[in-house]
Design a protein around this motif. Structure first.
Motif, PDB file in Angstrom:
ATOM      1  N   PRO A   1       0.828  -1.208   0.000  1.00 16.59           N
ATOM      2  CA  PRO A   1       0.000   0.000   0.000  1.00 16.59           C
ATOM      3  C   PRO A   1       0.859   1.253   0.000  1.00 16.59           C
ATOM      4  N   HIS A   2       0.347   2.302  -0.622  1.00 16.69           N
ATOM      5  CA  HIS A   2       1.059   3.572  -0.706  1.00 16.69           C
ATOM      6  C   HIS A   2       0.219   4.659  -0.040  1.00 16.69           C
ATOM      7  N   ARG A   3       0.891   5.532   0.687  1.00 15.08           N
ATOM      8  CA  ARG A   3       0.208   6.593   1.438  1.00 15.08           C
ATOM      9  C   ARG A   3       0.069   7.838   0.566  1.00 15.08           C
ATOM     10  N   VAL A   4      -1.136   8.389   0.534  1.00 18.61           N
ATOM     11  CA  VAL A   4      -1.424   9.563  -0.290  1.00 18.61           C
ATOM     12  C   VAL A   4      -2.315  10.517   0.507  1.00 18.61           C
ATOM     13  N   ARG A   5      -2.457  11.742  -0.017  1.00 21.22           N
ATOM     14  CA  ARG A   5      -3.425  12.682   0.551  1.00 21.22           C
ATOM     15  C   ARG A   5      -4.201  13.330  -0.586  1.00 21.22           C
ATOM     16  N   PHE A   6      -5.535  13.283  -0.472  1.00 20.29           N
ATOM     17  CA  PHE A   6      -6.406  13.798  -1.513  1.00 20.29           C
ATOM     18  C   PHE A   6      -6.589  15.306  -1.357  1.00 20.29           C
ATOM     19  N   SER A   7      -6.883  15.951  -2.467  1.00 21.28           N
ATOM     20  CA  SER A   7      -7.019  17.405  -2.464  1.00 21.28           C
ATOM     21  C   SER A   7      -8.288  17.829  -1.730  1.00 21.28           C
ATOM     22  N   PHE A   8      -8.247  19.028  -1.186  1.00 22.87           N
ATOM     23  CA  PHE A   8      -9.369  19.558  -0.421  1.00 22.87           C
ATOM     24  C   PHE A   8      -9.950  20.767  -1.144  1.00 22.87           C
ATOM     25  N   HIS A   9     -11.280  20.772  -1.303  1.00 21.18           N
ATOM     26  CA  HIS A   9     -11.988  21.875  -1.942  1.00 21.18           C
ATOM     27  C   HIS A   9     -12.811  22.616  -0.892  1.00 21.18           C
ATOM     28  N   THR A  10     -12.655  23.923  -0.848  1.00 24.13           N
ATOM     29  CA  THR A  10     -13.505  24.730   0.015  1.00 24.13           C
ATOM     30  C   THR A  10     -14.894  24.873  -0.620  1.00 24.13           C
ATOM     31  N   ASP A  11     -15.851  25.372   0.162  1.00 24.61           N
ATOM     32  CA  ASP A  11     -17.203  25.569  -0.374  1.00 24.61           C
ATOM     33  C   ASP A  11     -17.188  26.541  -1.550  1.00 24.61           C
ATOM     34  N   ALA A  12     -16.363  27.589  -1.451  1.00 26.67           N
ATOM     35  CA  ALA A  12     -16.286  28.552  -2.548  1.00 26.67           C
ATOM     36  C   ALA A  12     -15.702  27.916  -3.806  1.00 26.67           C
ATOM     37  N   GLN A  13     -14.697  27.070  -3.631  1.00 23.02           N
ATOM     38  CA  GLN A  13     -14.094  26.401  -4.788  1.00 23.02           C
ATOM     39  C   GLN A  13     -15.072  25.430  -5.434  1.00 23.02           C
ATOM     40  N   LEU A  14     -15.882  24.751  -4.617  1.00 22.77           N
ATOM     41  CA  LEU A  14     -16.888  23.844  -5.177  1.00 22.77           C
ATOM     42  C   LEU A  14     -17.945  24.621  -5.954  1.00 22.77           C
ATOM     43  N   ALA A  15     -18.345  25.782  -5.422  1.00 24.51           N
ATOM     44  CA  ALA A  15     -19.325  26.598  -6.136  1.00 24.51           C
ATOM     45  C   ALA A  15     -18.759  27.062  -7.479  1.00 24.51           C
ATOM     46  N   ASP A  16     -17.501  27.478  -7.481  1.00 21.67           N
ATOM     47  CA  ASP A  16     -16.861  27.904  -8.735  1.00 21.67           C
ATOM     48  C   ASP A  16     -16.743  26.740  -9.711  1.00 21.67           C
ATOM     49  N   LEU A  17     -16.403  25.569  -9.194  1.00 22.91           N
ATOM     50  CA  LEU A  17     -16.271  24.379 -10.047  1.00 22.91           C
ATOM     51  C   LEU A  17     -17.604  24.043 -10.701  1.00 22.91           C
ATOM     52  N   ALA A  18     -18.672  24.058  -9.902  1.00 17.25           N
ATOM     53  CA  ALA A  18     -19.992  23.714 -10.432  1.00 17.25           C
ATOM     54  C   ALA A  18     -20.459  24.743 -11.462  1.00 17.25           C
ATOM     55  N   ALA A  19     -20.151  26.017 -11.228  1.00 19.06           N
ATOM     56  CA  ALA A  19     -20.576  27.054 -12.171  1.00 19.06           C
ATOM     57  C   ALA A  19     -19.779  26.998 -13.469  1.00 19.06           C
ATOM     58  N   ALA A  20     -18.495  26.693 -13.371  1.00 18.48           N
ATOM     59  CA  ALA A  20     -17.630  26.725 -14.547  1.00 18.48           C
ATOM     60  C   ALA A  20     -17.765  25.488 -15.420  1.00 18.48           C
ATOM     61  N   TYR A  21     -18.142  24.358 -14.846  1.00 18.63           N
ATOM     62  CA  TYR A  21     -18.098  23.105 -15.598  1.00 18.63           C
ATOM     63  C   TYR A  21     -19.449  22.394 -15.667  1.00 18.63           C
ATOM     64  N   LYS A  22     -20.548  23.124 -15.457  1.00 17.24           N
ATOM     65  CA  LYS A  22     -21.851  22.480 -15.600  1.00 17.24           C
ATOM     66  C   LYS A  22     -22.022  22.035 -17.051  1.00 17.24           C
ATOM     67  N   PRO A  23     -22.719  20.948 -17.273  1.00 16.31           N
ATOM     68  CA  PRO A  23     -22.789  20.363 -18.619  1.00 16.31           C
ATOM     69  C   PRO A  23     -23.347  21.341 -19.653  1.00 16.31           C
ATOM     70  N   GLU A  24     -22.663  21.379 -20.796  1.00 14.25           N
ATOM     71  CA  GLU A  24     -23.164  22.193 -21.905  1.00 14.25           C
ATOM     72  C   GLU A  24     -24.318  21.497 -22.613  1.00 14.25           C
ATOM     73  N   VAL A  25     -24.298  20.156 -22.540  1.00 14.24           N
ATOM     74  CA  VAL A  25     -25.370  19.361 -23.157  1.00 14.24           C
ATOM     75  C   VAL A  25     -26.119  18.661 -22.045  1.00 14.24           C
ATOM     76  N   THR A  26     -27.375  18.939 -21.845  1.00 17.90           N
ATOM     77  CA  THR A  26     -28.156  18.334 -20.771  1.00 17.90           C
ATOM     78  C   THR A  26     -28.685  16.987 -21.221  1.00 17.90           C
ATOM     79  N   ALA A  27     -28.903  16.117 -20.208  1.00 19.44           N
ATOM     80  CA  ALA A  27     -29.389  14.768 -20.528  1.00 19.44           C
ATOM     81  C   ALA A  27     -30.828  14.792 -21.003  1.00 19.44           C
TER      82      ALA A  27
END
Length: 469
Positions: free
Chosen positions: A443-469
């Motif tokens: 096994p290898h030890r790692v640490r996953f990245s942390f997103h703040t609430d503001a970063q998650l809001a920016d991520l959702a706004a910037a990358y919401k699907p251009e083509v809806t299902a």
């Protein structure tokens, strides 16, 4: 009882048996030549083996003889200034070719060799046969920015697992933060002890840049203990994330979502999110999700059954034509996110609904990988009575766990002995966990990245699907 001869009733003492051992007389000059030759060979081997010490010592002796103390001091000052300039101008090459080799030599002599015999004896790695004691040989020490890699030659009959079981004791013995034993990549009779003196995962890991198009075979999601980025392979697999409360399961989920966001916007990946805890964890990414279920178990069962329909339609389309599919905007890769799997499989009150969920998940986990339907699920309790299809997750991530045995449940038997001490991860280090790399049992030890609430809001706004299902 003494031996006797009986002759006509008389007892006579037996004559002693005379055995003469043949002997050869060796001339004194031959013995002297033998010992002198043996001493010269031993001295030569010692000087060559410890060239990092004997070489500089011989150089200093030569300089003192040729130039005297003042000349030698001037040369030493010039060398010191040159090394300092090298260090300032190009630290990476300085440490690689000069700094770390010097540190390795120092630690080999003054850290490892001084306590080697005692460490091998007290940990049971020294072997005694017919009164003769055999000590594993310290072969090589390589220093680097995170600690030391110590190569050891095994004693006959030993296995790397024998060393893995006492790695924690060796770490305390040699004053390291942690240690683990791994098989030497080339020599089967050797093991490498990886001593970690600096914890590179103490600081929170910032989110990685979002790729324009996600490479499902290598999603950048975590920082490795030895430096660099750990990439998660999602192609052809399902991912199980196990961890206690506040261990950072959300960090893993959002790291995966972030790595997929570029393809989500392009329509090549669809995210279906299930958050049975009321949507508290995944609600921030709602604009990214083609479907988001978080309250009604019956609705969750229906969405999972729709995923089964997608699976069967794709399997029918590929049957007899291809064994691998390529994602398109019309038929994107489907990634199912589940924040708490046990809430779906064990804690749903209605038995009929719970059985529907289990049946759908069983089909998706057993048949979905080949047709581009993947499950990424988080769970607190990895026991089989809570998660009956745990074995259908080929890729597993173990964060902080509450019991030592749980590391083996997630990563496989013997994982904790090989270094996956998930129960000892501090509460103050959320997102730190252990993973297994392809083709490696360790096994290898790692640490996953942390997103703040503001970063998650920016991520959702910037990358919401251009083509809806």
């Amino acid at each position: 009882m003494p031996l006797v001869n009986v002759v006509h009733g008389d007892k006579l003492p037996a004559a002693p048996l005379n055995l003469r051992v043949p002997s050869w007389r060796v001339p004194g000059w031959a013995m002297a030549a033998w010992w002198i030759g043996k001493g010269l060979v031993s001295t030569t081997v010692f000087l060559i083996r410890h060239w990092r010490i004997t070489g500089p010592a011989a150089t200093v002796g030569y300089l003192l003889h040729e130039f005297g103390p003042l000349g030698t001091g001037a040369i030493a000052a010039t060398v010191a200034v040159s090394l300092g300039g090298w260090w300032r101008a190009h630290p990476a090459s300085f440490w690689r070719f000069a700094g770390f080799p010097a540190v390795a030599t120092w630690r080999r002599v003054w850290v490892y060799r001084r306590g080697w015999l005692a460490a091998m004896t007290t940990t049971g790695l020294a072997v005694t046969v017919n009164g003769d004691r055999y000590i594993p040989r310290l072969v090589k020490v390589r220093a680097h920015e995170h600690g030391d890699d110590v190569t050891v030659r095994l004693v006959a009959g030993q296995h790397p697992d024998d060393w893995a079981k006492v790695a924690a004791r060796l770490a305390y013995t040699f004053r390291a933060r942690a240690a683990r034993a791994v098989q030497h990549p080339k020599r089967l009779d050797r093991v490498v002890l990886q001593f970690r003196r600096v914890d590179s995962l103490l600081r929170t890991v910032a989110p990685f840049p979002v790729p324009a198009v996600a490479n499902l075979a290598a999603l950048p999601v975590a920082k490795r203990e030895t430096g660099g980025v750990w990439h998660l392979r999602l192609t052809g697999t399902h991912v199980l994330i196990a961890g206690a409360t506040d261990s950072g399961k959300g960090s893993v989920l959002w790291s995966i979502v972030s790595a997929l966001a570029g393809s989500v916007r392009a329509g090549l990946v669809q995210l279906w999110a299930f958050d049975p805890k009321g949507g508290m964890e995944l609600a921030a990414g709602a604009p990214l999700f083609a479907r988001f279920s978080f309250e009604d178990p019956d609705a969750m069962a229906g969405d999972l059954e729709d995923a089964v329909k997608v699976l069967r339609r794709r399997a029918a389309a590929l049957r007899g034509r291809a064994r691998q599919r390529t994602a398109t905007v019309e038929d994107p890769t489907l990634v199912i996110l589940v924040d708490e799997m046990a809430a779906l499989t064990a804690y749903v009150g209605d038995k009929k609904t719970r059985d529907r969920i289990k049946d759908a998940l069983s089909l998706i986990l057993s048949q979905g990988r080949a047709v581009g339907v993947h499950v990424v699920a988080a769970v607190q309790d990895p026991r089989k009575d809570v998660l009956p299809f745990r074995d259908l997750f080929p890729t597993r991530i173990a964060l902080r766990l509450t019991e030592p045995e749980q590391a083996d449940l997630i990563l496989g038997d013997g994982s904790r002995d090989r270094g996956a001490i998930c129960d000892l991860i501090p509460v103050a280090l959320p997102g730190v966990g252990f993973v297994r790399l392809d083709g490696s049992p360790e096994p290898h030890r790692v640490r996953f990245s942390f997103h703040t609430d503001a970063q998650l809001a920016d991520l959702a706004a910037a990358y919401k699907p251009e083509v809806t299902a």
